[in-house]
Design an enzyme around this catalytic site. Sequence first.
Site, PDB file in Angstrom:
ATOM      1  N   PHE A 176     -47.818 -51.080  -0.157  1.00  0.00           N
ATOM      2  CA  PHE A 176     -48.395 -52.329  -0.651  1.00  0.00           C
ATOM      3  C   PHE A 176     -49.193 -53.079   0.393  1.00  0.00           C
ATOM      4  CE2 PHE A 176     -44.449 -53.957   1.239  1.00  0.00           C
ATOM      5  CZ  PHE A 176     -44.893 -55.092   1.894  1.00  0.00           C
ATOM      6  N   LYS A 218     -51.363 -42.277  -5.845  1.00  0.00           N
ATOM      7  CA  LYS A 218     -50.312 -43.073  -6.471  1.00  0.00           C
ATOM      8  C   LYS A 218     -50.151 -44.324  -5.604  1.00  0.00           C
ATOM      9  CE  LYS A 218     -46.577 -44.416  -6.420  1.00  0.00           C
ATOM     10  NZ  LYS A 218     -46.103 -45.868  -6.407  1.00  0.00           N
ATOM     11  N   GLU A 229     -46.988 -49.882  -6.823  1.00  0.00           N
ATOM     12  CA  GLU A 229     -47.008 -50.584  -8.107  1.00  0.00           C
ATOM     13  C   GLU A 229     -47.147 -52.090  -7.930  1.00  0.00           C
ATOM     14  OE1 GLU A 229     -42.660 -49.673  -7.043  1.00  0.00           O
ATOM     15  OE2 GLU A 229     -44.652 -48.764  -6.810  1.00  0.00           O
ATOM     16  N   SER A 271     -41.917 -46.857   4.311  1.00  0.00           N
ATOM     17  CA  SER A 271     -40.698 -47.056   5.089  1.00  0.00           C
ATOM     18  C   SER A 271     -40.089 -45.722   5.502  1.00  0.00           C
ATOM     19  CB  SER A 271     -39.680 -47.854   4.279  1.00  0.00           C
ATOM     20  OG  SER A 271     -39.189 -47.072   3.193  1.00  0.00           O
ATOM     21  N   CYS A 318     -47.368 -51.921   9.737  1.00  0.00           N
ATOM     22  CA  CYS A 318     -46.545 -51.049  10.571  1.00  0.00           C
ATOM     23  C   CYS A 318     -46.964 -51.088  12.033  1.00  0.00           C
ATOM     24  CB  CYS A 318     -46.581 -49.624  10.042  1.00  0.00           C
ATOM     25  SG  CYS A 318     -48.181 -48.809  10.197  1.00  0.00           S
ATOM     26  N   GLU A 357     -36.636 -52.647  11.195  1.00  0.00           N
ATOM     27  CA  GLU A 357     -37.997 -53.063  10.862  1.00  0.00           C
ATOM     28  C   GLU A 357     -37.904 -54.193   9.837  1.00  0.00           C
ATOM     29  OE1 GLU A 357     -42.260 -51.059   9.729  1.00  0.00           O
ATOM     30  OE2 GLU A 357     -40.503 -50.353   8.625  1.00  0.00           O
TER      31      GLU A 357
END
Length: 497
Positions: A152, A176, A179, A229, A284, A383
């Site tokens: 995201f 993909k 969402e 992740s 990240c 994280e």
Amino acid sequence: MPEHHDLQHWINGRPHAGSSGRSLPVLDPASGAEVTIAPLASAQEVDEAVAAAASAARTWRATSLARRAEVLYAFRNVLRERADELARVISRENGKTHGDALGEVARGAENADFATGIPELLKGSFSEQVSTGVDVHSIRQPLGVVAGITPFNFPAMVPLWMCTTAIACGNAFILKPSEKVPTSAILLAQMWRDAGLPNGVFSVLHGDRETVDALIAHPKIAAISFVGSTPVARHIYTSGTAAGKRVQALGGAKNHMVVLPDADIDAAADAAVSAAFGSAGERCMAISVVVPVGDIAEPLLAAIKDRISALRVGPASDPDADIGPLISAEHRDRVLSYVAAGMAEGADLVVDGRTGDHPGDGYFMGPCVLDRVTPTMSVYTDEIFGPVLAVSRVNTYDEALALVNEHEFGNGAAIFTRSGGAARQFSFDVEAGMVGINVPVPVPVAHFSFGGWKASLFGDARIYGPDGVRFYTREKVVTSRWQTEDTSRMSLHFPST
């Protein structure tokens, strides 16, 4: 662009209505309002997209490198022409400021620039006379259908890391997207169409874990690219490789910034603040831990606090906003829980952004700085993915290096110093895949490759750049021998000109 309730998949070069009966609302994190509804693809819809992609891949791989480069060049032009439109879509669904979103588009476009050089990037090698009358040459050929599963936090840049190289190499690509931020993927699909890419070469399937597992299990998908992740990266890597696929899976991070006593304090403070709190810390490559060495700790922390006081939290619609909302209420609450845990474990909260005059009903949170953080605290080990900066003080360079190298993640690390010798030693010693010297966010330019070490990367395939070309192709070596002909008779068959 699709409006409320109108979001669809993109299959075979056109919008494709979802038929699974499953969907999720997409929310504006700056207000909590519903933006649209994303359909969630079923295994049957995955089959449809893969069938169209496999058919398109057979033709696209036979397309000349010159034509592929032409399409990539047209795409990078469309991408730049519509950068502002794409950035506004990103801001609406992700929440990041318009400037951050424009920066994301620009960094993604660099990968399209790189991919326009595909005729050079796919050059093979040749050896003459390896044995008497025998020559050997190598070529790189596409895999077929490949898929990308993206996060995201960079809904345009990360897909562009993947699809530009994959498509230039002759593959068909199925995206993909997260969402939570699906609409920018449809805008990218429209741009590929407008650039002249044949139908089926780029597809978009919205979805959740059910969709992801269907992509991983599909026998006609040759490779999976993932950024997200560490737990999900581990799952995709293990399940994808078990299914016989190539997998590049980039996971989490806990990036350290070591500041030596000789560093320029103003430059280091500017870097720490921008790298820790840009994009609300949801990246990240964010700096999560500042490691001041020796006596520089107090003046550095004072300079960081001074700069934070000038930051403005607000929605992308506020042109003066520096920090937007977090992606969801659940994630904001998770980040807040880490701040509370750090205080309970003994850290000092020296900048408290948990409460403030944050606008509306969005998922806002201001910058937080925790001082005297130790390696046993959860705010150090995990994280957090939010606007939280930990400060871990040490006395020596060796202590700082040990702190960085003993962490489970090894994505990126930075050092701030005026000493060339210290900087060179750090780049030699540190166990991280990407290193910055007086650069806080050392994301490689597009003609290098991106990826970390340790729990930040599963497998050995880094993303984009030269590693991307190798990942999306496989090498074929051809050994040939031709019968020697009587050259005196050749004129009978090949008239001279």
